[in-house]
Enzyme design. Structure first.
Site, short mmCIF file in Angstrom:
data_model
loop_
_atom_site.label_atom_id
_atom_site.label_comp_id
_atom_site.label_asym_id
_atom_site.label_seq_id
_atom_site.Cartn_x
_atom_site.Cartn_y
_atom_site.Cartn_z
CG HIS A 98 -0.23 -0.06 2.59
ND1 HIS A 98 0.16 1.18 3.05
CD2 HIS A 98 -0.05 -0.92 3.51
CE1 HIS A 98 0.64 0.96 4.24
NE2 HIS A 98 0.52 -0.45 4.65
CB CYS A 114 2.10 -3.40 5.09
SG CYS A 114 0.55 -3.99 5.78
#
Length: 143
Positions: A98, A114
């Protein structure tokens, strides 16, 4: 003994075929944890080479080969203070590729696990995944 040998042989065959699955994908995002980079290959050609941030000390970014599970264009973390996760491509549970607003930290480990990208690059990858589809996309994370 025969069963153990059969399981071993099957495991070897599956491991040998994993790279072929990545090659069959029309879109591949390869993340290298040691260099904190992502190389995006689309239809057999390298299209992009980007800096990323993955799990910092005390956190873990899973390695392996994944297909996207779901997308969220304007996601916010429920676990980490409602942090923005624009153009999130979830690939394993709560782990996603992301965008981040901490662009200055790209190129070194800085996340809770992440894979973070510049938001413009995250938008580009998000769009490619939408176009190519989950089955034709591979996210490969290596040490």
């Amino acid at each position: 003994m025969k069963r153990v040998l059969s399981v071993f042989i099957l495991s070897v065959v599956i491991l040998a075929l994993l790279p072929l699955a990545a090659e069959a994908a029309t879109l591949t995002a390869r993340i290298d944890l040691s260099s904190q980079t992502m190389v995006v290959t689309h239809r057999g050609k390298v299209k992009y080479h980007w800096k990323v941030s993955t799990g910092r000390r005390g956190y873990y970014t899973p390695t392996g080969s994944y297909s996207p599970k779901w997308l969220s264009k304007h996601h916010r973390s429920r676990k980490y203070n409602n942090a923005p996760m624009p153009f999130a491509i979830f690939f394993r549970g709560g782990y996603a590729v992301h965008g981040t607003n901490e662009i200055s930290r790209l190129g070194r480990p800085a996340s809770h696990g992440c894979v973070r990208l510049d938001p413009r690059n995250a938008a580009t990858l998000f769009s490619l995944v939408q176009r190519e589809g989950f089955k034709n996309t591979r996210i490969i994370i290596r040490k």
